[in-house]
Motif scaffolding. Sequence first.
Motif, short mmCIF file in Angstrom:
data_model
loop_
_atom_site.label_atom_id
_atom_site.label_comp_id
_atom_site.label_asym_id
_atom_site.label_seq_id
_atom_site.Cartn_x
_atom_site.Cartn_y
_atom_site.Cartn_z
N TYR A 42 0.98 -1.12 -0.07
CA TYR A 42 -0.19 -0.10 0.10
C TYR A 42 0.70 1.21 0.06
CZ TYR A 42 -3.78 -3.08 1.48
OH TYR A 42 -4.82 -4.31 1.80
N THR A 46 -1.13 7.51 0.26
CA THR A 46 -2.88 7.49 0.16
C THR A 46 -3.48 6.06 0.45
OG1 THR A 46 -2.38 6.19 -2.02
CG2 THR A 46 -2.01 8.65 -2.06
N TYR A 47 -2.71 5.30 0.82
CA TYR A 47 -3.19 3.85 1.58
C TYR A 47 -3.83 2.98 0.39
CZ TYR A 47 -2.34 6.12 6.03
OH TYR A 47 -2.00 6.87 7.17
N GLN A 48 -3.65 3.40 -0.76
CA GLN A 48 -4.04 2.75 -2.14
C GLN A 48 -3.37 1.62 -2.23
OE1 GLN A 48 -6.67 3.41 -4.21
NE2 GLN A 48 -6.13 1.37 -4.79
N ASP A 99 -5.79 -0.86 -9.28
CA ASP A 99 -6.82 -0.33 -8.81
C ASP A 99 -6.94 1.18 -8.33
OD1 ASP A 99 -7.93 -2.54 -8.87
OD2 ASP A 99 -8.28 -3.29 -6.75
N LYS A 100 -7.87 1.79 -8.38
CA LYS A 100 -8.31 3.11 -7.73
C LYS A 100 -9.06 3.14 -6.56
CE LYS A 100 -6.22 4.94 -11.55
NZ LYS A 100 -4.60 5.46 -11.26
N LYS A 101 -9.23 4.36 -6.19
CA LYS A 101 -10.01 4.43 -4.59
C LYS A 101 -11.09 3.72 -4.53
CE LYS A 101 -11.27 7.60 -0.96
NZ LYS A 101 -11.16 8.93 -0.51
N GLU A 102 -11.92 3.95 -5.50
CA GLU A 102 -13.57 3.56 -5.53
C GLU A 102 -13.74 2.38 -6.73
OE1 GLU A 102 -16.25 6.62 -5.08
OE2 GLU A 102 -15.34 7.52 -3.44
N LEU A 179 -15.54 -1.46 -0.10
CA LEU A 179 -14.97 -0.25 0.39
C LEU A 179 -14.96 -0.20 1.90
CD1 LEU A 179 -17.13 2.30 -1.92
CD2 LEU A 179 -14.83 1.82 -2.02
N GLU A 182 -11.77 -1.85 2.88
CA GLU A 182 -10.69 -1.07 2.55
C GLU A 182 -10.42 0.25 3.65
OE1 GLU A 182 -10.94 -0.06 -1.45
OE2 GLU A 182 -10.20 -1.98 -2.37
N ARG A 183 -11.39 0.81 4.32
CA ARG A 183 -11.26 1.60 5.10
C ARG A 183 -10.80 1.16 6.45
NH1 ARG A 183 -17.04 2.70 3.61
NH2 ARG A 183 -16.92 4.16 1.68
N LYS A 186 -7.06 0.82 6.08
CA LYS A 186 -6.28 2.36 5.98
C LYS A 186 -6.18 2.39 7.62
CE LYS A 186 -6.88 6.89 4.83
NZ LYS A 186 -7.65 7.93 4.12
#
Length: 209
Positions: A42, A46-48, A99-102, A179, A182-183, A186
């Motif tokens: 990650y 950004t924690y992505q 991947d992207k955030k959403e 989602l 993933e939160r 993070k």
Amino acid sequence: MTNMVIDWINTLKSANKTCLIQDGKYKVHYVFANKDEMTEEYSVDTYQLMVRKWRRKSTGLTRVESWEYEVGESLSPTMALPNETLRENINNPVFLRLDKKEHFQWRIRNLPYSFDTYAITVEDDQKHIAVRTSNKKYFKKFSIPDIERFGLNLNKESLTFDHTNNTLVISYKKPEVILNLERMVKAELRKVKDDGEKSDIPAQICCLS
């Protein structure tokens, strides 16, 4: 919450987990009860999720399995060995997930055809996405392991695509259950200290009941 979601939560909880901050990344390593390994990387900023790869337990006595990328790609260049006479054509289409955030997102490089050549569909089984070209030059069918692990079906309304610079970009909107997880990842990563040492990290979703 489905049984498959609960099963995956329990699998993560029971795995041996360590985390290391290195090269601007959180690197999390999992060893599961069946000896399969999973590594995730990650971005510290950004924690992505940048990389997820698996090494499955081999059934052979001495065979060592290579890492299989689910997200991201190996940075090692593809090279031919001295005694090799063939190597992969660098102009062949290259499929990878970034991947992207959403969104889950895939890029297929080296596809030079115009936008209206492509048809991107959710297959009738609601488990696979298919890429077809009207000129019959390319076909690809793939699933989303994250969705499969939770026993969810794919939704065609969540699927979009674009084409630019000879690259086909396919996006699939992440469902809320993904989602939420993933939160929580993070939140757990924020607890890891940047001291260059490996440390225990709680299960990604240990706070779920």
